[in-house]
Design a protein around this motif. Structure first.
Motif, PDB file in Angstrom:
ATOM      1  N   GLU A  69      66.097   3.178 -43.328  1.00  0.00           N
ATOM      2  CA  GLU A  69      65.480   3.958 -44.129  1.00  0.00           C
ATOM      3  C   GLU A  69      63.956   3.548 -44.485  1.00  0.00           C
ATOM      4  O   GLU A  69      63.184   4.048 -45.096  1.00  0.00           O
ATOM      5  CB  GLU A  69      66.254   4.128 -45.584  1.00  0.00           C
ATOM      6  N   PHE A  70      63.574   2.168 -44.317  1.00  0.00           N
ATOM      7  CA  PHE A  70      62.488   1.873 -44.466  1.00  0.00           C
ATOM      8  C   PHE A  70      61.398   2.515 -43.937  1.00  0.00           C
ATOM      9  O   PHE A  70      61.642   3.064 -42.756  1.00  0.00           O
ATOM     10  CB  PHE A  70      62.450   0.200 -43.863  1.00  0.00           C
ATOM     11  N   PRO A  71      60.236   2.779 -44.498  1.00  0.00           N
ATOM     12  CA  PRO A  71      59.728   2.182 -45.755  1.00  0.00           C
ATOM     13  C   PRO A  71      60.197   3.001 -47.001  1.00  0.00           C
ATOM     14  O   PRO A  71      59.863   2.955 -48.153  1.00  0.00           O
ATOM     15  CB  PRO A  71      58.178   2.643 -45.735  1.00  0.00           C
ATOM     16  N   SER A  87      68.034  -4.605 -47.587  1.00  0.00           N
ATOM     17  CA  SER A  87      66.929  -5.131 -47.318  1.00  0.00           C
ATOM     18  C   SER A  87      65.798  -4.902 -48.369  1.00  0.00           C
ATOM     19  O   SER A  87      66.322  -4.100 -49.505  1.00  0.00           O
ATOM     20  CB  SER A  87      66.219  -4.665 -45.973  1.00  0.00           C
ATOM     21  N   TRP A  88      64.895  -5.484 -48.744  1.00  0.00           N
ATOM     22  CA  TRP A  88      63.857  -5.171 -49.706  1.00  0.00           C
ATOM     23  C   TRP A  88      62.666  -4.795 -48.985  1.00  0.00           C
ATOM     24  O   TRP A  88      62.136  -5.215 -48.027  1.00  0.00           O
ATOM     25  CB  TRP A  88      63.766  -6.463 -50.726  1.00  0.00           C
ATOM     26  N   ALA A  89      62.000  -3.855 -49.905  1.00  0.00           N
ATOM     27  CA  ALA A  89      60.592  -3.193 -49.401  1.00  0.00           C
ATOM     28  C   ALA A  89      59.606  -3.859 -50.518  1.00  0.00           C
ATOM     29  O   ALA A  89      59.903  -3.784 -51.630  1.00  0.00           O
ATOM     30  CB  ALA A  89      60.570  -1.817 -49.156  1.00  0.00           C
ATOM     31  N   VAL A  90      58.820  -4.527 -50.072  1.00  0.00           N
ATOM     32  CA  VAL A  90      57.815  -4.959 -50.923  1.00  0.00           C
ATOM     33  C   VAL A  90      56.326  -4.421 -50.502  1.00  0.00           C
ATOM     34  O   VAL A  90      55.765  -4.553 -49.576  1.00  0.00           O
ATOM     35  CB  VAL A  90      57.788  -6.726 -50.520  1.00  0.00           C
ATOM     36  N   GLU A  91      56.054  -3.625 -51.552  1.00  0.00           N
ATOM     37  CA  GLU A  91      54.709  -2.829 -51.247  1.00  0.00           C
ATOM     38  C   GLU A  91      53.511  -3.909 -51.949  1.00  0.00           C
ATOM     39  O   GLU A  91      53.721  -4.276 -53.227  1.00  0.00           O
ATOM     40  CB  GLU A  91      54.961  -1.276 -52.016  1.00  0.00           C
ATOM     41  N   LEU A  92      52.511  -4.058 -51.149  1.00  0.00           N
ATOM     42  CA  LEU A  92      51.430  -4.944 -51.497  1.00  0.00           C
ATOM     43  C   LEU A  92      50.060  -4.014 -51.596  1.00  0.00           C
ATOM     44  O   LEU A  92      49.902  -3.140 -50.575  1.00  0.00           O
ATOM     45  CB  LEU A  92      51.188  -5.980 -50.517  1.00  0.00           C
ATOM     46  N   THR A 168      53.512  -1.831 -46.962  1.00  0.00           N
ATOM     47  CA  THR A 168      54.815  -2.430 -47.372  1.00  0.00           C
ATOM     48  C   THR A 168      55.588  -3.118 -46.141  1.00  0.00           C
ATOM     49  O   THR A 168      55.460  -2.751 -45.023  1.00  0.00           O
ATOM     50  CB  THR A 168      55.707  -0.770 -47.607  1.00  0.00           C
ATOM     51  N   VAL A 169      56.295  -4.164 -46.730  1.00  0.00           N
ATOM     52  CA  VAL A 169      56.719  -5.288 -45.698  1.00  0.00           C
ATOM     53  C   VAL A 169      58.210  -4.943 -45.928  1.00  0.00           C
ATOM     54  O   VAL A 169      58.854  -4.757 -47.082  1.00  0.00           O
ATOM     55  CB  VAL A 169      56.563  -6.730 -46.027  1.00  0.00           C
ATOM     56  N   LEU A 170      59.158  -5.160 -44.992  1.00  0.00           N
ATOM     57  CA  LEU A 170      60.567  -5.183 -45.142  1.00  0.00           C
ATOM     58  C   LEU A 170      60.913  -6.526 -44.832  1.00  0.00           C
ATOM     59  O   LEU A 170      60.439  -7.185 -44.064  1.00  0.00           O
ATOM     60  CB  LEU A 170      61.093  -4.520 -43.867  1.00  0.00           C
TER      61      LEU A 170
END
Length: 181
Positions: A69-71, A87-92, A168-170
């Motif tokens: 499903e990422f992002p 998993s985690w999505a990290v939006e920067l 965005t990083v997975l």
């Protein structure tokens, strides 16, 4: 002196890894190396030292996702934080700011050459940040995938103008009582 311990094992290591990449990418930028390059707090960046050059990374948001499903956010409930597929999505946000040309003491607008020089300097910063994200961010510990979104202008405001890239990083990270919250 030892480094402070952070309770955030999801977003913080990725943000500081990206900050290190920005420092290296902007070290020989057309506008010179920014005087400051930091992970900054908040939704909006306080651009207060642009004439010395300012670069930043900010944590925009963190949310559960899956590799499929990422992002996008996860479409199913998260169990205990360590269920298979979490998993985690990290939006920067990663950006820079420089001095903006302004009117002279008589109210005359800045010369075309000054405007173009400022635009060229920011375009150089923007390209360096994009290249660094594309080429190097996947090498940062914890980064599994990178999704680049828009890169947009910031300002001008208060004599400063800038640009910021959203990405965005997975990352696959177990979140349980033992840490990584």
């Amino acid at each position: 002196m030892t480094a402070p311990v952070t309770a955030d094992e999801v977003a913080w290591p990725i943000a500081t890894g990206l900050r290190s990449l920005l420092r290296a990418a902007l070290a020989d930028a057309v506008g010179g190396a920014p005087a400051s390059c930091a992970v900054v707090p908040g939704r909006d960046v306080a651009i207060d030292d642009c004439c010395a050059g300012q670069a930043w990374v900010r944590i925009v948001r963190v949310y559960p996702t899956t590799a499929a499903e990422f992002p996008n956010p996860r479409g199913t409930a998260v169990g205990d934080g360590c269920d298979d597929g979490v998993s985690w999505a990290v939006e920067l946000g990663a950006g820079s700011a420089r001095c903006a040309p302004s009117a002279d003491d008589y109210g005359n607008p800045p010369a075309d050459e000054l405007l173009e020089d400022a635009a060229r300097t920011l375009a150089d910063d923007a390209a360096r940040i994009r290249r660094s994200v594309l080429r190097d961010l996947r090498r940062v510990d914890g980064v599994d995938e990178v999704f680049m979104a828009e890169q947009s202008s910031v300002g001008p405001s208060g004599g400063c103008v800038g640009q910021e890239l959203l990405l965005t990083v997975l990352t696959v990270m177990c979140v349980d009582d033992g840490g990584a919250w």
